[in-house]
Write a protein that holds these residues in place. Sequence first.
Motif, PDB file in Angstrom:
ATOM      1  N   LEU A 186       0.833  -1.186   0.000  1.00 17.80           N
ATOM      2  CA  LEU A 186       0.000   0.000   0.000  1.00 17.80           C
ATOM      3  C   LEU A 186       0.876   1.248   0.000  1.00 17.80           C
ATOM      4  O   LEU A 186       1.917   1.279   0.679  1.00 17.80           O
ATOM      5  CB  LEU A 186      -0.926   0.027   1.213  1.00 17.80           C
ATOM      6  N   ARG A 187       0.455   2.259  -0.751  1.00 12.85           N
ATOM      7  CA  ARG A 187       1.159   3.548  -0.795  1.00 12.85           C
ATOM      8  C   ARG A 187       0.135   4.661  -0.596  1.00 12.85           C
ATOM      9  O   ARG A 187      -0.816   4.773  -1.365  1.00 12.85           O
ATOM     10  CB  ARG A 187       1.887   3.708  -2.126  1.00 12.85           C
ATOM     11  N   ASP A 188       0.318   5.408   0.467  1.00 11.99           N
ATOM     12  CA  ASP A 188      -0.640   6.480   0.807  1.00 11.99           C
ATOM     13  C   ASP A 188      -2.062   5.936   0.913  1.00 11.99           C
ATOM     14  O   ASP A 188      -3.034   6.588   0.512  1.00 11.99           O
ATOM     15  CB  ASP A 188      -0.582   7.606  -0.224  1.00 11.99           C
ATOM     16  N   GLY A 189      -2.183   4.723   1.449  1.00 14.77           N
ATOM     17  CA  GLY A 189      -3.489   4.129   1.678  1.00 14.77           C
ATOM     18  C   GLY A 189      -4.072   3.363   0.510  1.00 14.77           C
ATOM     19  O   GLY A 189      -5.097   2.691   0.660  1.00 14.77           O
ATOM     20  N   ASP A 190      -3.441   3.455  -0.655  1.00 15.42           N
ATOM     21  CA  ASP A 190      -3.935   2.765  -1.843  1.00 15.42           C
ATOM     22  C   ASP A 190      -3.075   1.535  -2.149  1.00 15.42           C
ATOM     23  O   ASP A 190      -1.849   1.575  -2.003  1.00 15.42           O
ATOM     24  CB  ASP A 190      -3.923   3.690  -3.060  1.00 15.42           C
ATOM     25  N   VAL A 191      -3.717   0.462  -2.603  1.00 12.57           N
ATOM     26  CA  VAL A 191      -2.989  -0.754  -2.983  1.00 12.57           C
ATOM     27  C   VAL A 191      -2.327  -0.520  -4.340  1.00 12.57           C
ATOM     28  O   VAL A 191      -3.005  -0.254  -5.331  1.00 12.57           O
ATOM     29  CB  VAL A 191      -3.929  -1.962  -3.049  1.00 12.57           C
ATOM     30  N   ILE A 192      -0.981  -0.614  -4.380  1.00 10.31           N
ATOM     31  CA  ILE A 192      -0.269  -0.451  -5.657  1.00 10.31           C
ATOM     32  C   ILE A 192       0.147  -1.789  -6.255  1.00 10.31           C
ATOM     33  O   ILE A 192       0.526  -1.857  -7.422  1.00 10.31           O
ATOM     34  CB  ILE A 192       0.962   0.461  -5.498  1.00 10.31           C
ATOM     35  N   VAL A 224       3.636   0.346   2.764  1.00 12.98           N
ATOM     36  CA  VAL A 224       3.245  -0.622   3.791  1.00 12.98           C
ATOM     37  C   VAL A 224       3.137  -2.012   3.170  1.00 12.98           C
ATOM     38  O   VAL A 224       2.419  -2.208   2.180  1.00 12.98           O
ATOM     39  CB  VAL A 224       1.905  -0.237   4.443  1.00 12.98           C
ATOM     40  N   PHE A 225       3.854  -2.972   3.743  1.00 10.27           N
ATOM     41  CA  PHE A 225       3.756  -4.371   3.335  1.00 10.27           C
ATOM     42  C   PHE A 225       2.658  -5.030   4.167  1.00 10.27           C
ATOM     43  O   PHE A 225       2.625  -4.867   5.391  1.00 10.27           O
ATOM     44  CB  PHE A 225       5.070  -5.108   3.582  1.00 10.27           C
ATOM     45  N   GLU A 226       1.802  -5.789   3.507  1.00 11.17           N
ATOM     46  CA  GLU A 226       0.744  -6.501   4.233  1.00 11.17           C
ATOM     47  C   GLU A 226       0.649  -7.919   3.691  1.00 11.17           C
ATOM     48  O   GLU A 226       0.483  -8.127   2.484  1.00 11.17           O
ATOM     49  CB  GLU A 226      -0.592  -5.777   4.072  1.00 11.17           C
ATOM     50  N   ILE A 227       0.786  -8.884   4.582  1.00  9.38           N
ATOM     51  CA  ILE A 227       0.776 -10.302   4.213  1.00  9.38           C
ATOM     52  C   ILE A 227      -0.287 -11.007   5.043  1.00  9.38           C
ATOM     53  O   ILE A 227      -0.276 -10.905   6.276  1.00  9.38           O
ATOM     54  CB  ILE A 227       2.154 -10.950   4.442  1.00  9.38           C
ATOM     55  N   GLU A 228      -1.171 -11.720   4.376  1.00 10.41           N
ATOM     56  CA  GLU A 228      -2.282 -12.358   5.083  1.00 10.41           C
ATOM     57  C   GLU A 228      -2.450 -13.802   4.639  1.00 10.41           C
ATOM     58  O   GLU A 228      -2.410 -14.107   3.442  1.00 10.41           O
ATOM     59  CB  GLU A 228      -3.578 -11.592   4.834  1.00 10.41           C
ATOM     60  N   VAL A 229      -2.614 -14.686   5.605  1.00 10.12           N
ATOM     61  CA  VAL A 229      -3.021 -16.074   5.386  1.00 10.12           C
ATOM     62  C   VAL A 229      -4.137 -16.324   6.397  1.00 10.12           C
ATOM     63  O   VAL A 229      -3.897 -16.238   7.607  1.00 10.12           O
ATOM     64  CB  VAL A 229      -1.855 -17.067   5.613  1.00 10.12           C
ATOM     65  N   PRO A 230      -5.371 -16.584   5.959  1.00 12.17           N
ATOM     66  CA  PRO A 230      -6.511 -16.641   6.880  1.00 12.17           C
ATOM     67  C   PRO A 230      -6.315 -17.529   8.101  1.00 12.17           C
ATOM     68  O   PRO A 230      -6.749 -17.173   9.208  1.00 12.17           O
ATOM     69  CB  PRO A 230      -7.637 -17.173   5.976  1.00 12.17           C
ATOM     70  N   GLN A 231      -5.655 -18.676   7.941  1.00  9.14           N
ATOM     71  CA  GLN A 231      -5.479 -19.598   9.065  1.00  9.14           C
ATOM     72  C   GLN A 231      -4.618 -19.000  10.174  1.00  9.14           C
ATOM     73  O   GLN A 231      -4.614 -19.501  11.310  1.00  9.14           O
ATOM     74  CB  GLN A 231      -4.859 -20.916   8.598  1.00  9.14           C
TER      75      GLN A 231
END
Length: 336
Positions: free
Chosen positions: A239-245, A303-310
């Motif tokens: 994310l950059r300035d709140g937007d997903v790039i 901002v780096f964001e990494i998600e795995v639901p489990q």
Amino acid sequence: MTHYRVIQYLSDQGPSLAKVLSADEVMPLKKTLTTYDVALMAMESSVPLTFVIDSLLSEKTLSYQKLIEDGLVLSPLHHPDQAHTFVTGTGLTHLGSADTRASMHSKIQQDDSTLTDSMKMFKMGIEDGIATESRYASQPEWFYKGNGSIVQKPFGKMPSPSFAQDAGEEPEIVGAYINDSVGNPHRIGFAIGNEFSDHITERHNYLWLAHSKLRNCSFGPELLIGDIPQSLEGTSKILRDGDVIWEKPFVTGESNMSHNIRNLEHHHFKYSLFRHPGDVNIHFFGTSTLSFADSIKTIDGDVFEIEVPQFGRALSNRLVQESKNIDSVVVVDVMY
């Protein structure tokens, strides 16, 4: 399937473990104890870690979101002395998407003399990467990242040194380990990790891989205690300035890997260096998905964001680029 997950947070008395009840609530312990403290108690008593945690839980709950907003969420495992944590990893372990898998399989059909060193190592994993209880398989690529001082807390900053040529995420699964009093390693659990590397330095010459890995990293916020599914699907985004790039799905877990976890663990812990009593090991298991491969150039504030639901809540860190004006020659003092 319900997964048993914990976090660590900074209480008024210091770092402490809490059990995750939901995306909104966690349950702290009756007294201030870290994941490390409770794991040692479980080892000494020869009982499951989850049993000890449940026996120590209080009856109150805390707002998970409030802990995040107040900057109190910590990495889910740490050693009280940072020098007694080894942060390491393995590469060329993942098959990637079906397209990538087909591409790699076609390439490794070539004669060995025409393969790059990386492809030769990938081929070794494809042909012999599954260890059993009685036999280990081929050894993977392995690297050292640093000690506990490089681990950045979830939802916090991810500093990149002034001399770095790239600051790129690597979405991975992490194995978290503590050695018992005689040096036997115990897997405490798994977590989401951002291995964070300098891919331009690595690409310039693969012999600079070691340099490219000496960077900060992050893992958590939650530690999953127990076995993980054979296949896991997650999402990595910037994310950059709140937007997903940039955003891309990724797969991990043993059904998406050329090496199984047993083999990766063997080839790490076969070195007695990593089995000193009481030490912590944080080990990254590799990835096949990078924003760098899509020509993304990160900048300060991304901002780096990494998600795995489990694994519950996503791992998030903000890139902080150190100023170039501090990039000066390190002069070593002499004592003669």
